[in-house]
Design an enzyme around this catalytic site. Sequence first.
Site, PDB file in Angstrom:
ATOM      1  N   GLU A 184       0.828  -1.218   0.000  1.00  0.00           N
ATOM      2  CA  GLU A 184       0.000   0.000   0.000  1.00  0.00           C
ATOM      3  C   GLU A 184       0.860   1.265   0.000  1.00  0.00           C
ATOM      4  O   GLU A 184       0.637   2.178   0.787  1.00  0.00           O
ATOM      5  CB  GLU A 184      -0.961  -0.001   1.201  1.00  0.00           C
ATOM      6  CG  GLU A 184      -1.940  -1.149   1.196  1.00  0.00           C
ATOM      7  CD  GLU A 184      -3.105  -0.978   2.180  1.00  0.00           C
ATOM      8  OE1 GLU A 184      -3.008  -0.121   3.064  1.00  0.00           O
ATOM      9  OE2 GLU A 184      -4.102  -1.706   2.038  1.00  0.00           O
ATOM     10  N   GLU A 253      -6.732  -7.662  -0.989  1.00  0.00           N
ATOM     11  CA  GLU A 253      -7.382  -7.590   0.324  1.00  0.00           C
ATOM     12  C   GLU A 253      -8.862  -7.300   0.152  1.00  0.00           C
ATOM     13  O   GLU A 253      -9.251  -6.151  -0.060  1.00  0.00           O
ATOM     14  CB  GLU A 253      -6.756  -6.500   1.218  1.00  0.00           C
ATOM     15  CG  GLU A 253      -5.367  -6.847   1.702  1.00  0.00           C
ATOM     16  CD  GLU A 253      -4.806  -5.855   2.736  1.00  0.00           C
ATOM     17  OE1 GLU A 253      -5.593  -5.060   3.297  1.00  0.00           O
ATOM     18  OE2 GLU A 253      -3.587  -5.897   2.982  1.00  0.00           O
TER      19      GLU A 253
END
Length: 846
Positions: A184, A253
């Site tokens: 991320e 995710e």
Amino acid sequence: METISISKSILLFLIAIQLGCQLISSSVTYDGKAIVINGRRRILISGSIHYPRSTPEMWEDIIMKAKEGGLDVIETYVFWNVHEPSPGNYNFEGRYNLVRFLKTVQKAGLYAHLRMGPYVCAEWNFGGFPVWLKYVPGISFRTDNEPFKRAMKGFTEKIVNLLMYENLFEPQGGPIILSQIENEYGALDKKYGAAGYNYMTWAAEMAVGLRTGVPWTMCKQDDAPDPIINTCNGFYCDAFKPNKPYKPTLWTEAWTGWFTEFGGAVHKRPVQDLAFAVARFIQKGGSFVNYYMYHGGTNFGRSAGGPFITTSYDYDAPLDEYGLIRQPKYGHMTELHKAIKRCEPALVSGDPTVFSLGAHQQAHVFYSEFGHCAAFLSNYNTANATRVMFNKMHHTLPPWSISILPDCSNIIFNTAKIGVQSTRMSMIPDNSQMLSWESYSEDLTTSVEDSTFTSFGLLDQVNVTRDASDYLWYITSVDVGPSESFLHGGEHPKLLVQSTGHALHVYINGQLAGSAFGTRESRRIKYKNTIKLRSGRNKIALLSVAMGLSNIGGHYESWETGILGPVVLYGLDQGKRDLTHAKWSYQVGLKGEAMDVVSTNGMSSVEWVQGSLIAQNNQPLTWHKAYFNQPNGNEPLALDMHSMRKGQVWVNGQSIGRYWTAYATGDCQRCHYSGNYRPTKCQVGCGRPTQRWYHVPRSWLKPTGNILVLFEELGGDPTRISLAKRSMTRVCADMFEYRPNNKDWLTESYGKTQVIHRPKIHIQCNPGLLISSIKFASFGTPFGTCGNFQRGSCHAPSSYGVVSKRCIGKESCAITISNSNFGQDPCPNTLKRLTVEAVCAPTSRG
Ligand SMILES: *[C@@H]1O[C@H](CO)[C@@H](O)[C@H](O)[C@H]1NC(C)=O
Ligand SMILES: *[C@@H]1O[C@H](CO)[C@@H](O)[C@H](O)[C@H]1NC(C)=O
């Protein structure tokens, strides 16, 4: 000779072909559609299971349940701080045995996605970085910085070499088909400008240069350079597209729930919405979904990130914190996976053709060259069901749902219609007792003598403790002259303490004067209160408590912790006295920690006092210990800590984690599965302790003589601590009848049906439990949810008798939903359902 040499070369040629085939047959590549394994495009269902969040004894069971839940891949991060506790010293033992974990995945016949980070976020202490890394000279995390890049490369290579040596990558015959570098980083990358971009491209090149033979991913990294695949994380990812048409659409995710913080409510994500999100992603052409988390587990020890992340990392995942199946989440997602797998030949063949079926309704249709056709019919309307026409047939789509038709004509699954049983788990108090309580008080006077050092001014906590302990004492003294007016009836002075977190206890002359706590949003805390001083020297001792180091944010490594001031005394005759720059003594950790009283050896080195004396006083800063025998059975165990306030707890020297009886605030009123999900939408537990039960793995216990030790900061009644067993106590099943002129009944079924047969409900207790009673049974038009079903206007009077006769005393039972089973039709021409809530209880044989 000639012929021999010819046949030799043919042989060599054949061997070469063989080798070539082998190379092809064990390779992982990708194209614009999917991950390609052994030359075959795959739709892959994956789930996150973090190895340090459960015990090696639990791994096989959890992984097998994941497999039975329809998963192909297990994803885990690699947690640098547990593997390299000090530079160059590695630990791959016990819960940190990554190789054993991956071999368990392999043994189950599953693949692995290894997200190496080494930044992992993960609500894990310091985002997975070792704290020593912060003190490497000249370091700056996650940017174009030589010391950081050197360390990151060193650890990444270490892991890759270890796993290569163990033949764990797919081309070597191992389970790993994908790896992730960084995590991320996209948002920071943009913020850090050129340095961010340079670092990101360096990380990509470094990873690719390790030649693992499997593709690399970067999540939330829109500009991930080739050949790295950029992937999506979120509650929904159907709007996501990879940055190149020749990269597949991967969702690394898919959030099954959300993490919990002390003082907050527990977040639930309705399974209908999770299934809808996944179906939306697949119908848009997505080919890899990883549930974060599939099993969340427990933040044992001081591994929780923070601050204020709870010890439980349950995440409302399909497998609960204890590794037990959570229904209907697990079963409903399993049925979705089966439905998706039946569409796989069509899904991997190309992009969908999209048809409009209404204002908010669509059909996504996939065709294969071999004649497969699979369709996803979606209804985005949040409130209303809609009747649509597809492939010359009418179908009713519930609001906010997708129906799946693997043959383009029969609906075998709808995301909003749950066809599996629901279960309710409860913590059942165990009658085994905690024996011979004893206590040991952190003696404040002697603590001071042992102070490690003094300094003028206030120091950053982690710089002093290096996170060896949550606790740091800041101690100073104040001299008060006999003439101060507050000593002669005037107003008492006030003490102001400003801290950057996370919790603070103020001691004046050895007595607890008060405490203050930060929150996850605001780590700054302020204590301002009247204090009792006396003439002469007064000791001000401030205990600063860290509650997990930050795991997210730009350069979070530079965020400070602890009491950084100002510390000011107001209301003396001279006015205020600023203690910020006074001489302070520092003591890292507690005396009990230094003596290692949680271990069998260290325990005997301090004087313990018989429990009743101290427990009555609700003493703060006290260690308590007791013995207990392992409860029988094999249900997971937990400590009920609700009689205590805040501290840490150990069993047989193993840290169960931080506990804190902080009460949950928030809105627990509203929850509906339809409409966009956010973590505040479906909360539970408001007004109750955020976390009351703390998982004690069975494998950490002996049959008898287990030692429980806890450190309590504020005071509580340890004699009311007890063990509880987690067991399934209620099972619910709920299904519509079959009506010949209504094909929709199929959507209510288990989704396995191709041949028409009458639907059945199945009720199944966990092994060792039998159906002891029927709490609710109605064939008719009942409504409500598991735990509070109610009869509707139509109800067959025989419902209860029929269900009881079939089920009571059995581990499982099945009842066909038909009028004849219930004597007669209780309401002709009405679509009926059979709804049952059964109680499961331990067998009492012999
Ligand atoms: C659902 O249907 C009702 C009644 O027809 C209508 O008033 C309402 O606007 C609809 N809601 C949505 C979100 O379409
Ligand atoms: C840590 O403490 C040392 C010694 O007091 C000091 O020199 C240094 O600047 C501190 N570093 C940080 C990052 O706070």
